[in-house]
Scaffold this motif. Structure first.
Motif, PDB file in Angstrom:
ATOM      1  N   VAL A 185       0.826  -1.216   0.000  1.00 50.55           N
ATOM      2  CA  VAL A 185       0.000   0.000   0.000  1.00 50.55           C
ATOM      3  C   VAL A 185       0.860   1.266   0.000  1.00 50.55           C
ATOM      4  CG1 VAL A 185      -1.897  -1.178   1.161  1.00 50.55           C
ATOM      5  CG2 VAL A 185      -0.181   0.020   2.533  1.00 50.55           C
ATOM      6  N   THR A 186       2.119   1.130  -0.365  1.00 51.47           N
ATOM      7  CA  THR A 186       3.041   2.268  -0.330  1.00 51.47           C
ATOM      8  C   THR A 186       2.504   3.471  -1.094  1.00 51.47           C
ATOM      9  OG1 THR A 186       4.914   0.739  -0.199  1.00 51.47           O
ATOM     10  CG2 THR A 186       5.399   3.018  -0.819  1.00 51.47           C
ATOM     11  N   ASP A 187       1.932   3.223  -2.261  1.00 52.14           N
ATOM     12  CA  ASP A 187       1.445   4.322  -3.105  1.00 52.14           C
ATOM     13  C   ASP A 187      -0.056   4.561  -2.961  1.00 52.14           C
ATOM     14  OD1 ASP A 187       4.009   4.737  -4.181  1.00 52.14           O
ATOM     15  OD2 ASP A 187       3.703   3.132  -5.650  1.00 52.14           O
ATOM     16  N   ASP A 188      -0.695   3.855  -2.051  1.00 50.68           N
ATOM     17  CA  ASP A 188      -2.144   3.991  -1.882  1.00 50.68           C
ATOM     18  C   ASP A 188      -2.462   5.166  -0.963  1.00 50.68           C
ATOM     19  OD1 ASP A 188      -2.054   1.701  -3.342  1.00 50.68           O
ATOM     20  OD2 ASP A 188      -2.921   0.394  -1.810  1.00 50.68           O
ATOM     21  N   ARG A 189      -3.515   5.884  -1.294  1.00 54.33           N
ATOM     22  CA  ARG A 189      -3.905   7.062  -0.528  1.00 54.33           C
ATOM     23  C   ARG A 189      -5.188   6.799   0.254  1.00 54.33           C
ATOM     24  NH1 ARG A 189      -2.101  11.815  -2.961  1.00 54.33           N
ATOM     25  NH2 ARG A 189      -3.024  12.881  -1.161  1.00 54.33           N
ATOM     26  N   VAL A 190      -5.415   7.636   1.256  1.00 52.30           N
ATOM     27  CA  VAL A 190      -6.658   7.605   2.020  1.00 52.30           C
ATOM     28  C   VAL A 190      -7.431   8.884   1.730  1.00 52.30           C
ATOM     29  CG1 VAL A 190      -7.693   7.614   4.328  1.00 52.30           C
ATOM     30  CG2 VAL A 190      -5.721   6.146   3.845  1.00 52.30           C
ATOM     31  N   TYR A 191      -8.665   8.720   1.283  1.00 51.78           N
ATOM     32  CA  TYR A 191      -9.570   9.840   1.036  1.00 51.78           C
ATOM     33  C   TYR A 191     -10.895   9.536   1.735  1.00 51.78           C
ATOM     34  CZ  TYR A 191      -6.534  11.732  -2.671  1.00 51.78           C
ATOM     35  OH  TYR A 191      -5.489  12.279  -3.375  1.00 51.78           O
ATOM     36  N   PRO A 192     -11.748  10.532   1.908  1.00 47.03           N
ATOM     37  CA  PRO A 192     -13.031  10.274   2.573  1.00 47.03           C
ATOM     38  C   PRO A 192     -13.953   9.374   1.752  1.00 47.03           C
ATOM     39  CG  PRO A 192     -12.476  12.616   2.630  1.00 47.03           C
ATOM     40  CD  PRO A 192     -11.521  11.972   1.675  1.00 47.03           C
ATOM     41  N   ASP A 193     -14.998   8.909   2.397  1.00 43.92           N
ATOM     42  CA  ASP A 193     -16.035   8.161   1.693  1.00 43.92           C
ATOM     43  C   ASP A 193     -16.657   9.050   0.621  1.00 43.92           C
ATOM     44  OD1 ASP A 193     -17.923   5.555   2.132  1.00 43.92           O
ATOM     45  OD2 ASP A 193     -19.088   7.271   1.423  1.00 43.92           O
ATOM     46  N   LEU A 194     -16.964   8.450  -0.512  1.00 43.83           N
ATOM     47  CA  LEU A 194     -17.448   9.208  -1.664  1.00 43.83           C
ATOM     48  C   LEU A 194     -18.760   9.943  -1.406  1.00 43.83           C
ATOM     49  CD1 LEU A 194     -16.593   6.577  -4.404  1.00 43.83           C
ATOM     50  CD2 LEU A 194     -15.524   8.827  -4.142  1.00 43.83           C
ATOM     51  N   ALA A 195     -19.561   9.456  -0.480  1.00 46.42           N
ATOM     52  CA  ALA A 195     -20.859  10.090  -0.231  1.00 46.42           C
ATOM     53  C   ALA A 195     -20.717  11.519   0.281  1.00 46.42           C
ATOM     54  CB  ALA A 195     -21.677   9.257   0.751  1.00 46.42           C
ATOM     55  N   PHE A 196     -19.550  11.881   0.789  1.00 44.66           N
ATOM     56  CA  PHE A 196     -19.344  13.264   1.218  1.00 44.66           C
ATOM     57  C   PHE A 196     -19.348  14.232   0.031  1.00 44.66           C
ATOM     58  CE2 PHE A 196     -17.643  11.462   5.225  1.00 44.66           C
ATOM     59  CZ  PHE A 196     -18.337  12.260   6.126  1.00 44.66           C
ATOM     60  N   ALA A 197     -19.261  13.706  -1.190  1.00 44.39           N
ATOM     61  CA  ALA A 197     -19.289  14.564  -2.376  1.00 44.39           C
ATOM     62  C   ALA A 197     -20.706  14.838  -2.870  1.00 44.39           C
ATOM     63  CB  ALA A 197     -18.469  13.929  -3.501  1.00 44.39           C
ATOM     64  N   LEU A 198     -21.693  14.185  -2.284  1.00 41.83           N
ATOM     65  CA  LEU A 198     -23.076  14.405  -2.711  1.00 41.83           C
ATOM     66  C   LEU A 198     -23.569  15.782  -2.256  1.00 41.83           C
ATOM     67  CD1 LEU A 198     -24.582  10.901  -1.838  1.00 41.83           C
ATOM     68  CD2 LEU A 198     -24.121  11.803  -4.130  1.00 41.83           C
ATOM     69  N   PRO A 199     -24.542  16.350  -2.963  1.00 44.08           N
ATOM     70  CA  PRO A 199     -25.115  17.634  -2.528  1.00 44.08           C
ATOM     71  C   PRO A 199     -25.744  17.511  -1.148  1.00 44.08           C
ATOM     72  CG  PRO A 199     -25.798  17.083  -4.772  1.00 44.08           C
ATOM     73  CD  PRO A 199     -25.139  15.860  -4.213  1.00 44.08           C
ATOM     74  N   THR A 200     -25.709  18.600  -0.395  1.00 49.20           N
ATOM     75  CA  THR A 200     -26.281  18.617   0.952  1.00 49.20           C
ATOM     76  C   THR A 200     -27.599  19.380   0.936  1.00 49.20           C
ATOM     77  OG1 THR A 200     -24.056  18.603   1.900  1.00 49.20           O
ATOM     78  CG2 THR A 200     -25.867  19.203   3.369  1.00 49.20           C
ATOM     79  N   PRO A 201     -28.725  18.691   1.090  1.00 45.89           N
ATOM     80  CA  PRO A 201     -30.027  19.368   1.064  1.00 45.89           C
ATOM     81  C   PRO A 201     -30.326  20.046   2.395  1.00 45.89           C
ATOM     82  CG  PRO A 201     -30.349  17.048   1.463  1.00 45.89           C
ATOM     83  CD  PRO A 201     -28.862  17.246   1.265  1.00 45.89           C
ATOM     84  N   SER A 202     -31.355  20.849   2.403  1.00 37.88           N
ATOM     85  CA  SER A 202     -31.781  21.510   3.637  1.00 37.88           C
ATOM     86  C   SER A 202     -33.302  21.609   3.648  1.00 37.88           C
ATOM     87  CB  SER A 202     -31.166  22.908   3.734  1.00 37.88           C
ATOM     88  OG  SER A 202     -31.591  23.563   4.910  1.00 37.88           O
ATOM     89  N   GLU A 203     -33.904  21.002   4.659  1.00 34.27           N
ATOM     90  CA  GLU A 203     -35.351  21.033   4.825  1.00 34.27           C
ATOM     91  C   GLU A 203     -35.683  21.621   6.199  1.00 34.27           C
ATOM     92  OE1 GLU A 203     -37.590  20.097   2.586  1.00 34.27           O
ATOM     93  OE2 GLU A 203     -36.136  19.386   1.103  1.00 34.27           O
TER      94      GLU A 203
END
Length: 395
Positions: A185-203
């Motif tokens: 895993v020398t060249d492997d990166r850690v990034y957040p879960d992809l769902a954090f890229a979804l739009p954030t609604p507000s109700e």
């Protein structure tokens, strides 16, 4: 004229798991925004649903439609075995038509829930091996992983990961798990879960309302003999907790993360029979986000229910089934508000919930700040993917 990039997306998509589909939607949004001319194709578990919902060309993940049902007799066993052979050639043919294949997040390298090695792990191995065979790049993007206790499953997952061209993980323990399993895993990166890229609604928020995400939880791979008892204990304890909320006059909104969870919602609503309890109607993770934005606080089990609550900066309590929940909660600043779904202490849960509410303002601010950082990190990952695999459109 440069032909459009041919990009494949691969996974158990359209199969009822809202978290999987949400991760897919995040990558789809990135591709449509940054590579609008790309020709997209999906190999997935629910091709009809994905095709109708997203308007994409799809191919079934497995030749045998009953692949993920328990074999009930000699014929189904034979069909499953034959399907494994057919899927080798089907996967190679599909992969050959792509320039790059993206596996969009999900716990594709995990075995925290009951999992057969010749199910999805085998399909993922076929994908990675096919990529090596025909020269198509395979990218495992923000995936989850853990160290499997099953020897065959561990071996298949290890080789599926090794043969991929690109790997990134949604948390440090996932990368550590693959290192432990023998992947470099020398060249492997850690990034957040992809769902954090979804739009954030507000109700508009319903005062004093509580969102409760439930799960048809039967334990893990090593718990098959106790699965029914684990399920009954989980449902009983969650029902007791919800009963306390109702007795306090709280509106409760029930959430699922997979179609399988609907039975838990039905059992709780039937047992408590209260007008204060409603079930959110959700078929996508975006639906979950929108419905969850209307509650004040959240208590949830499934990883992506917890993630949705944190993304919305809701005071959140995780009743989780795997370490990934605790890691996610800690990353967003709420690590002290966790319990295990396997052994729920309802009295402790009530105390934790009271503290959660008493610190709501502080915790909301922390989660909002850290959630925004998760989204920024994903933008960096998408830029890295574009630079690595799609600079000229084709290989």
């Amino acid at each position: 004229m440069t032909p459009p990039a041919r990009i494949g997306l691969f996974g158990l998509l359209g199969s009822g798991n809202l978290g999987n589909d949400g991760s897919f939607e995040a990558v789809l949004g990135y591709l449509r925004a940054e590579h609008p001319g790309a020709a997209l194709s999906v190999m997935c578990g629910g091709p009809e649903i994905v095709a109708s919902r997203y308007g994409l060309e799809t191919t079934a993940l497995n030749w045998y439609e009953g692949e993920y049902r328990t074999a009930s007799g000699p014929l189904s066993i034979a069909l499953k075995g034959f399907g494994k052979l057919v899927d080798i050639f089907r996967t190679i043919a599909w992969v050959r038509r792509q320039d790059v294949v993206i596996v969009p997040g999900m716990g594709v390298l995990e075995s925290t829930l009951p999992l057969r090695p010749w199910g999805f792990p085998y399909a993922l191995l076929l994908l990675s091996a096919s990529g090596r065979l025909v020269g198509t790049k395979v990218a495992l993007v923000s995936v989850g992983a853990n160290v499997s206790t099953q020897r065959v499953t561990r071996s298949i997952i290890r080789w599926a990961a090794r043969l991929a061209t690109f790997r990134s993980y949604r948390d440090e323990p996932s990368r550590d798990a693959m290192r432990t399993m023998g992947v470099d895993v020398t060249d492997d990166r850690v990034y957040p879960d992809l769902a954090f890229a979804l739009p954030t609604p507000s109700e508009p928020v319903v005062p004093r309302s509580v969102g409760v995400g439930v799960m048809a939880y039967h334990g893990g791979n090593d718990d098959r003999a106790r699965a029914d008892a684990i399920y009954e204990s989980y449902v009983d304890n969650m029902t007791r907790f919800i009963a306390g909320l109702v007795a306090d006059g709280r509106p409760v909104r029930l959430f699922i993360g997979d179609r399988a969870d609907e039975q838990v919602v039905d059992e709780i609503m039937r047992e408590l029979d209260s007008p204060l309890i409603t079930a959110a109607e959700t078929s996508t993770l975006d639906d979950v986000l929108r419905a969850m934005s209307a509650v004040e606080t959240v208590v949830a089990t499934r990883y992506h229910n917890v993630l949705c609550a944190l993304k919305l900066a809701k005071p959140t309590l995780s009743v989780g089934y795997a370490r990934k929940n605790e890691v996610l909660m800690t990353t967003l600043g709420l690590g002290e508000f966790c319990q295990s779904a396997r052994e729920i202490d309802v009295d402790a849960l009530v105390r934790q919930f009271a503290e959660l509410e008493s610190r709501a303002g502080e915790l909301t601010e922390i989660a909002a700040k850290r959630g925004a950082e998760q989204a920024r990190l994903l933008e960096a990952q998408f830029a890295e993917l574009s630079a690595a695999f799609l600079p000229m459109g084709v290989r």
